[in-house]
Design a protein around this motif. Structure first.
Motif, PDB file in Angstrom:
ATOM      1  N   GLY A   1      -7.036 -13.140  25.245  1.00 49.52           N
ATOM      2  CA  GLY A   1      -6.131 -12.971  24.117  1.00 49.52           C
ATOM      3  C   GLY A   1      -5.411 -14.239  23.709  1.00 49.52           C
ATOM      4  N   SER A   2      -4.595 -14.095  22.688  1.00 54.11           N
ATOM      5  CA  SER A   2      -3.925 -15.230  22.058  1.00 54.11           C
ATOM      6  C   SER A   2      -2.502 -15.446  22.531  1.00 54.11           C
ATOM      7  CB  SER A   2      -3.902 -15.015  20.535  1.00 54.11           C
ATOM      8  OG  SER A   2      -3.172 -13.831  20.219  1.00 54.11           O
ATOM      9  N   SER A   3      -1.989 -14.565  23.380  1.00 54.58           N
ATOM     10  CA  SER A   3      -0.549 -14.561  23.648  1.00 54.58           C
ATOM     11  C   SER A   3      -0.047 -15.803  24.382  1.00 54.58           C
ATOM     12  CB  SER A   3      -0.153 -13.304  24.440  1.00 54.58           C
ATOM     13  OG  SER A   3      -0.885 -13.215  25.643  1.00 54.58           O
ATOM     14  N   TYR A   4      -0.839 -16.376  25.304  1.00 59.33           N
ATOM     15  CA  TYR A   4      -0.385 -17.581  25.998  1.00 59.33           C
ATOM     16  C   TYR A   4      -0.247 -18.746  25.011  1.00 59.33           C
ATOM     17  CZ  TYR A   4      -1.457 -15.408  30.563  1.00 59.33           C
ATOM     18  OH  TYR A   4      -1.492 -14.603  31.673  1.00 59.33           O
ATOM     19  N   GLY A   5      -1.263 -18.948  24.184  1.00 59.22           N
ATOM     20  CA  GLY A   5      -1.200 -20.015  23.194  1.00 59.22           C
ATOM     21  C   GLY A   5      -0.090 -19.789  22.189  1.00 59.22           C
ATOM     22  N   PHE A   6       0.081 -18.552  21.754  1.00 57.53           N
ATOM     23  CA  PHE A   6       1.153 -18.210  20.815  1.00 57.53           C
ATOM     24  C   PHE A   6       2.515 -18.577  21.390  1.00 57.53           C
ATOM     25  CE2 PHE A   6       4.417 -15.012  19.892  1.00 57.53           C
ATOM     26  CZ  PHE A   6       4.591 -15.211  18.524  1.00 57.53           C
ATOM     27  N   ASN A   7       2.759 -18.198  22.647  1.00 59.75           N
ATOM     28  CA  ASN A   7       4.044 -18.495  23.277  1.00 59.75           C
ATOM     29  C   ASN A   7       4.272 -19.994  23.418  1.00 59.75           C
ATOM     30  OD1 ASN A   7       5.768 -16.076  24.383  1.00 59.75           O
ATOM     31  ND2 ASN A   7       3.638 -15.441  24.569  1.00 59.75           N
ATOM     32  N   ALA A   8       3.213 -20.733  23.733  1.00 58.02           N
ATOM     33  CA  ALA A   8       3.344 -22.182  23.874  1.00 58.02           C
ATOM     34  C   ALA A   8       3.742 -22.828  22.545  1.00 58.02           C
ATOM     35  CB  ALA A   8       2.049 -22.787  24.392  1.00 58.02           C
ATOM     36  N   VAL A   9       3.084 -22.416  21.456  1.00 56.51           N
ATOM     37  CA  VAL A   9       3.409 -22.975  20.143  1.00 56.51           C
ATOM     38  C   VAL A   9       4.817 -22.569  19.730  1.00 56.51           C
ATOM     39  CG1 VAL A   9       2.804 -22.973  17.689  1.00 56.51           C
ATOM     40  CG2 VAL A   9       1.002 -23.074  19.419  1.00 56.51           C
ATOM     41  N   LEU A  10       5.190 -21.322  19.991  1.00 61.73           N
ATOM     42  CA  LEU A  10       6.538 -20.858  19.654  1.00 61.73           C
ATOM     43  C   LEU A  10       7.590 -21.697  20.369  1.00 61.73           C
ATOM     44  CD1 LEU A  10       8.191 -18.693  18.147  1.00 61.73           C
ATOM     45  CD2 LEU A  10       8.026 -17.278  20.216  1.00 61.73           C
ATOM     46  N   GLY A  11       7.376 -21.950  21.655  1.00 59.09           N
ATOM     47  CA  GLY A  11       8.328 -22.773  22.404  1.00 59.09           C
ATOM     48  C   GLY A  11       8.381 -24.192  21.892  1.00 59.09           C
ATOM     49  N   ALA A  12       7.218 -24.752  21.574  1.00 61.79           N
ATOM     50  CA  ALA A  12       7.180 -26.132  21.089  1.00 61.79           C
ATOM     51  C   ALA A  12       7.849 -26.268  19.731  1.00 61.79           C
ATOM     52  CB  ALA A  12       5.732 -26.618  21.016  1.00 61.79           C
ATOM     53  N   LEU A  13       7.803 -25.207  18.929  1.00 66.10           N
ATOM     54  CA  LEU A  13       8.393 -25.261  17.589  1.00 66.10           C
ATOM     55  C   LEU A  13       9.918 -25.319  17.609  1.00 66.10           C
ATOM     56  CD1 LEU A  13       6.344 -22.920  15.218  1.00 66.10           C
ATOM     57  CD2 LEU A  13       6.666 -25.381  15.086  1.00 66.10           C
ATOM     58  N   THR A  14      10.535 -25.092  18.750  1.00 62.51           N
ATOM     59  CA  THR A  14      11.995 -25.200  18.786  1.00 62.51           C
ATOM     60  C   THR A  14      12.457 -26.619  18.471  1.00 62.51           C
ATOM     61  OG1 THR A  14      11.961 -25.563  21.199  1.00 62.51           O
ATOM     62  CG2 THR A  14      12.279 -23.293  20.419  1.00 62.51           C
ATOM     63  N   SER A  15      11.565 -27.593  18.614  1.00 64.78           N
ATOM     64  CA  SER A  15      11.925 -28.966  18.265  1.00 64.78           C
ATOM     65  C   SER A  15      12.106 -29.141  16.763  1.00 64.78           C
ATOM     66  CB  SER A  15      10.868 -29.950  18.768  1.00 64.78           C
ATOM     67  OG  SER A  15       9.614 -29.684  18.167  1.00 64.78           O
ATOM     68  N   ALA A  16      11.640 -28.173  15.971  1.00 67.37           N
ATOM     69  CA  ALA A  16      11.802 -28.248  14.523  1.00 67.37           C
ATOM     70  C   ALA A  16      13.143 -27.679  14.058  1.00 67.37           C
ATOM     71  CB  ALA A  16      10.659 -27.505  13.829  1.00 67.37           C
ATOM     72  N   LEU A  17      13.880 -27.066  14.975  1.00 71.49           N
ATOM     73  CA  LEU A  17      15.187 -26.496  14.631  1.00 71.49           C
ATOM     74  C   LEU A  17      16.252 -27.592  14.606  1.00 71.49           C
ATOM     75  CD1 LEU A  17      15.062 -23.298  16.875  1.00 71.49           C
ATOM     76  CD2 LEU A  17      14.763 -23.411  14.386  1.00 71.49           C
ATOM     77  N   PRO A  18      17.386 -27.330  13.939  1.00 72.30           N
ATOM     78  CA  PRO A  18      18.470 -28.318  13.935  1.00 72.30           C
ATOM     79  C   PRO A  18      18.916 -28.664  15.349  1.00 72.30           C
ATOM     80  CG  PRO A  18      18.872 -26.603  12.309  1.00 72.30           C
ATOM     81  CD  PRO A  18      17.684 -26.160  13.112  1.00 72.30           C
ATOM     82  N   ARG A  19      19.219 -29.928  15.576  1.00 67.48           N
ATOM     83  CA  ARG A  19      19.646 -30.387  16.900  1.00 67.48           C
ATOM     84  C   ARG A  19      20.979 -29.765  17.295  1.00 67.48           C
ATOM     85  NH1 ARG A  19      17.023 -34.936  18.833  1.00 67.48           N
ATOM     86  NH2 ARG A  19      15.492 -35.840  17.397  1.00 67.48           N
ATOM     87  N   GLY A  20      21.213 -29.737  18.591  1.00 69.38           N
ATOM     88  CA  GLY A  20      22.494 -29.250  19.090  1.00 69.38           C
ATOM     89  C   GLY A  20      22.438 -27.798  19.506  1.00 69.38           C
ATOM     90  N   ALA A  21      23.487 -27.062  19.168  1.00 64.58           N
ATOM     91  CA  ALA A  21      23.648 -25.692  19.658  1.00 64.58           C
ATOM     92  C   ALA A  21      22.529 -24.768  19.190  1.00 64.58           C
ATOM     93  CB  ALA A  21      25.000 -25.139  19.216  1.00 64.58           C
ATOM     94  N   VAL A  22      22.061 -24.940  17.944  1.00 66.65           N
ATOM     95  CA  VAL A  22      21.023 -24.046  17.423  1.00 66.65           C
ATOM     96  C   VAL A  22      19.743 -24.180  18.235  1.00 66.65           C
ATOM     97  CG1 VAL A  22      19.524 -23.570  15.440  1.00 66.65           C
ATOM     98  CG2 VAL A  22      21.956 -24.023  15.083  1.00 66.65           C
ATOM     99  N   ARG A  23      19.328 -25.400  18.474  1.00 63.13           N
ATOM    100  CA  ARG A  23      18.087 -25.643  19.213  1.00 63.13           C
ATOM    101  C   ARG A  23      18.213 -25.175  20.662  1.00 63.13           C
ATOM    102  NH1 ARG A  23      15.327 -31.492  18.615  1.00 63.13           N
ATOM    103  NH2 ARG A  23      15.797 -30.935  16.448  1.00 63.13           N
ATOM    104  N   THR A  24      19.317 -25.491  21.293  1.00 62.43           N
ATOM    105  CA  THR A  24      19.535 -25.088  22.694  1.00 62.43           C
ATOM    106  C   THR A  24      19.583 -23.570  22.821  1.00 62.43           C
ATOM    107  OG1 THR A  24      20.748 -27.128  23.140  1.00 62.43           O
ATOM    108  CG2 THR A  24      21.073 -25.296  24.676  1.00 62.43           C
ATOM    109  N   THR A  25      20.293 -22.920  21.898  1.00 58.77           N
ATOM    110  CA  THR A  25      20.405 -21.460  21.936  1.00 58.77           C
ATOM    111  C   THR A  25      19.044 -20.806  21.748  1.00 58.77           C
ATOM    112  OG1 THR A  25      22.654 -21.556  21.056  1.00 58.77           O
ATOM    113  CG2 THR A  25      21.493 -19.454  20.859  1.00 58.77           C
ATOM    114  N   ALA A  26      18.236 -21.348  20.844  1.00 60.67           N
ATOM    115  CA  ALA A  26      16.901 -20.795  20.615  1.00 60.67           C
ATOM    116  C   ALA A  26      16.039 -20.917  21.869  1.00 60.67           C
ATOM    117  CB  ALA A  26      16.237 -21.516  19.446  1.00 60.67           C
ATOM    118  N   ARG A  27      16.101 -22.062  22.525  1.00 62.95           N
ATOM    119  CA  ARG A  27      15.294 -22.252  23.740  1.00 62.95           C
ATOM    120  C   ARG A  27      15.719 -21.298  24.847  1.00 62.95           C
ATOM    121  NH1 ARG A  27      15.534 -28.858  23.280  1.00 62.95           N
ATOM    122  NH2 ARG A  27      13.652 -29.094  22.006  1.00 62.95           N
TER     123      ARG A  27
END
Length: 199
Positions: A124-150
């Motif tokens: 299935g696709s779920s491992y790859g999906f989760n990896a991309v989702l986690g990596a995309l947190t770098s596209a969020l605004p720096r600081g509290a938003v990014r940390t909270t999302a992670r």
């Protein structure tokens, strides 16, 4: 000057291909369908026997067609990753997360898993999906938003692992997400090195 032909987004191509494959598998004889799924699975027996090609094939096969909400979410996440960082980046993170999480789960299970777990389906696709989702947190605004999302994503992925009826797939999801978050943090470090004035 001729314009380049339109190329469909990576997420649409991938999700569409996986769905078509799932519908095709449903038309097979049950025994043949089981044989195909087990041949593509990254279970302990396959990896222990040196069938390393399953680290790739398992990402393109699902046991049954993906539910529409999940398929749309997969397309959205891969689509945004392609938009933000490019198709090669999105594909590389997806495949890296899928293969690395599969290998880490295999490393834990190979000496302790029972016969049923050793030959269970893991596709299935779920491992790859989760990896991309986690990596995309770098596209969020720096600081509290990014940390909270992670922290929030990791906490949500950890909940099934803490339950009594957890499976090794639940652990794989958490590992893949952690790998993606780790990649996003590495991107943060690279960005700070190139732009030291950016907080």
């Amino acid at each position: 000057m001729n314009s380049l032909p339109w190329v469909p987004p990576l997420g649409v191509v991938y999700a569409g291909g996986v769905q078509c494959g799932a519908f095709a598998l449903e038309r097979l004889d049950p025994a043949e369908r089981e044989r195909v799924l087990r041949g593509c699975s990254t279970n302990v027996d396959n990896l222990a026997a040196g069938r390393w090609e399953t680290l790739l094939s398992s990402a393109f096969v699902v046991e049954e067609p993906m539910p529409l909400p999940y398929a749309l979410l997969l397309v959205a996440v891969l689509g945004y990753a392609e938009y933000a960082y490019g198709a090669w980046w999105a594909a590389a993170v997806f495949l890296f997360g899928h293969a690395a999480a599969s290998l880490l789960v295999y490393g834990v299970l190979r000496g302790a898993a029972g016969p049923h777990t050793r030959r269970s389906l893991d596709v299935g696709s779920s491992y790859g999906f989760n990896a991309v989702l986690g990596a995309l947190t770098s596209a969020l605004p720096r600081g509290a938003v990014r940390t909270t999302a992670r922290v929030g994503l990791l906490a949500l992925a950890a909940v099934p692992v803490l339950k009594r009826e957890r499976t090794f797939t639940d652990a794989g999801h958490l590992v893949a997400l952690g790998l993606g978050v780790g990649l996003s943090m590495a991107l943060d470090c690279l960005s700070r090195a190139k732009h030291p004035k950016i907080a």
